[in-house]
Design a protein around this motif. Structure first.
Motif, PDB file in Angstrom:
ATOM      1  N   UNK A  29     -24.056   2.691   1.868  1.00  0.00           N
ATOM      2  CA  UNK A  29     -25.298   3.389   1.543  1.00  0.00           C
ATOM      3  C   UNK A  29     -25.419   4.608   2.434  1.00  0.00           C
ATOM      4  N   UNK A  30     -25.474   5.781   1.840  1.00  0.00           N
ATOM      5  CA  UNK A  30     -25.582   7.002   2.634  1.00  0.00           C
ATOM      6  C   UNK A  30     -26.569   7.948   1.966  1.00  0.00           C
ATOM      7  N   UNK A 319     -17.501   9.515  11.672  1.00  0.00           N
ATOM      8  CA  UNK A 319     -18.682  10.107  12.315  1.00  0.00           C
ATOM      9  C   UNK A 319     -19.580  10.807  11.286  1.00  0.00           C
ATOM     10  N   UNK A 320     -18.981  11.392  10.257  1.00  0.00           N
ATOM     11  CA  UNK A 320     -19.798  11.959   9.161  1.00  0.00           C
ATOM     12  C   UNK A 320     -20.690  10.868   8.570  1.00  0.00           C
ATOM     13  N   UNK A 321     -20.094   9.707   8.363  1.00  0.00           N
ATOM     14  CA  UNK A 321     -20.840   8.594   7.783  1.00  0.00           C
ATOM     15  C   UNK A 321     -21.897   8.073   8.752  1.00  0.00           C
ATOM     16  N   UNK A 325     -24.754  10.437   7.884  1.00  0.00           N
ATOM     17  CA  UNK A 325     -24.974   9.743   6.611  1.00  0.00           C
ATOM     18  C   UNK A 325     -24.374  10.514   5.429  1.00  0.00           C
ATOM     19  N   UNK A 326     -23.177  11.045   5.663  1.00  0.00           N
ATOM     20  CA  UNK A 326     -22.430  11.753   4.609  1.00  0.00           C
ATOM     21  C   UNK A 326     -21.117  11.001   4.400  1.00  0.00           C
ATOM     22  N   UNK A 327     -20.853  10.605   3.169  1.00  0.00           N
ATOM     23  CA  UNK A 327     -19.634   9.839   2.891  1.00  0.00           C
ATOM     24  C   UNK A 327     -18.623  10.706   2.157  1.00  0.00           C
ATOM     25  N   UNK A 328     -17.414  10.813   2.716  1.00  0.00           N
ATOM     26  CA  UNK A 328     -16.300  11.479   2.027  1.00  0.00           C
ATOM     27  C   UNK A 328     -15.142  10.492   1.982  1.00  0.00           C
TER      28      UNK A 328
END
Ligand SMILES: *Cc1c(COP(=O)(O)O)cnc(C)c1O
Length: 365
Positions: A29-30, A319-321, A325-328
């Motif tokens: 969940x992001x 770390x983005x996640x 809260x960014x998922x790639x």
């Protein structure tokens, strides 16, 4: 949490399946999900109304039309082919699976160009098909067309992805022609992302000439129906019937057929979002190219995603996640894709958030 497969149960499995583990898309969940190449703009509101009406009116006490006849004829009209040149599946993935069921197997050979969509090799090996890789150029990810044509002359199935997932490359139509001429089996062009590519990039015009060509499309990417699970193949009636012969008769349920039909009837309404994604893709590419000083490399793409290489990509992805809260999508440990992430092109504010977060992480702020 997945429990794994016990040794006792694994011993009873077919050998080609016993080496596998359940698929885990690693979703979480992001705030901003740019991990699965979906259309993050969402369904245009008037299309949503039509889809909702279709879902409400769906008749559920009867089995669905096995071949999704109404949707099939709408797709045929759209692409300017006869209905017998179209087959609809429960997502493009099911049609790929059926392709390997029908044309794969022991003593059969898949030829593909990695790095690419991992599903081809997975399904091929599951049905005991030998997988031959004609590797892409490690710097540009272009296919080696001559080597591919050579390998195709011994293939039951050639799969070329155009635009390629995850590298974004197109495959030239004239090279597809050579493949169709050389290959005694089926040549599948996976065009799941073709709506985002320049006009004239599709292999579709060759369908009239080659009975062994198949073109795969999906409504999951440009048409906002990843959750609806609708894909389709355009091919000669013989190839369509071969796929129909191995399919589960009722795999495409009434809700999916209704939603697909509504979306395809309203296909023009997706144009503005598709155009915006294509222009955002170029903006994102420019911005990423400007981060060369931070060790970033990004490749041009004809899809709705970009492949990006950066130092410690795996750590950056986590770390983005966790911090933004960014998922790639992490490809950093995939063969040929060392330190690569795949980022879906989102709406402008999503892309800005991604760029800002990447800059901060790579500058060590
Ligand atoms: C997403 C995708 C598909 C099909 O996806 P479905 O959701 O199963 O329709 C097929 N090929 C490639 C390369 C893709 O990325």
């Amino acid at each position: 949490m997945p429990q794994g497969i016990s040794d006792r149960i694994r011993a009873a499995m077919r050998p080609s399946a016993a080496v596998l583990e359940p698929y885990d898309p690693a979703f979480s969940q992001v705030r901003i999900n740019l991990s699965a190449n979906e259309n993050t703009y969402g369904m245009p509101s008037d299309v949503k109304v039509a889809v909702d009406k279709g879902l409400c009116d769906a008749v559920t006490n009867r089995y669905p039309q096995p071949l999704s006849n109404e949707l099939r004829s709408e797709l045929a009209r759209w692409h300017g082919v006869g209905e017998d040149h179209v087959i609809v599946g429960n997502g493009g993935d099911e049609l790929l699976f059926n392709l390997f069921l029908a044309f794969g197997g022991r003593d059969h050979v898949l030829v593909s160009c990695e790095p690419t969509f991992s599903v081809y090799r997975l399904y091929a090996e599951l049905v005991e098909t030998a997988a031959v890789n004609v590797p892409r150029d490690p710097e540009t990810f272009e296919c080696d067309a001559d080597a591919l044509v050579e390998a195709a002359s011994r293939a039951s199935i050639v799969v070329v992805t155009s635009p390629n997932n995850p590298t974004g490359n197109l495959f030239p139509v004239e090279q597809t022609r050579r493949l169709c001429e050389a290959c005694p089996g089926i040549v599948l062009l996976d065009e799941a992302y073709m709506e985002f590519a320049p006009d004239g990039s599709s292999a579709e015009p060759l369908l009239a000439e080659y009975g062994n060509l198949a073109v795969l499309h999906t409504l999951s990417k440009a048409f906002c129906l990843a959750g609806g699970r609708i894909g389709y193949v355009l091919a000669s009636p013989s190839v369509v019937n071969a796929l129909a012969a191995v399919r589960q008769p009722y795999s495409v349920n009434v809700f999916s057929q209704a939603a697909g039909l509504a979306a395809v009837r309203s296909r023009g309404a997706f144009g503005p979002a598709i155009a915006s994604i294509a222009s955002e893709r170029e903006r994102l590419l420019d911005e990423l190219a400007g981060m060369g000083g931070l060790g970033v490399t990004a490749w041009p793409s004809a899809g709705n995603f970009l492949l990006v290489r950066m130092p410690d990509a795996h750590v950056v992805r986590n770390r983005l996640r966790d911090e933004f809260s960014i998922l790639v999508r992490d490809f950093s440990s995939a063969p040929g894709l060392r330190d690569c992430l795949r980022v879906t092109v989102g709406m402008p504010d999503e892309n800005d958030a991604l760029l800002d977060a990447l800059r901060r992480l790579l500058k060590g702020e």
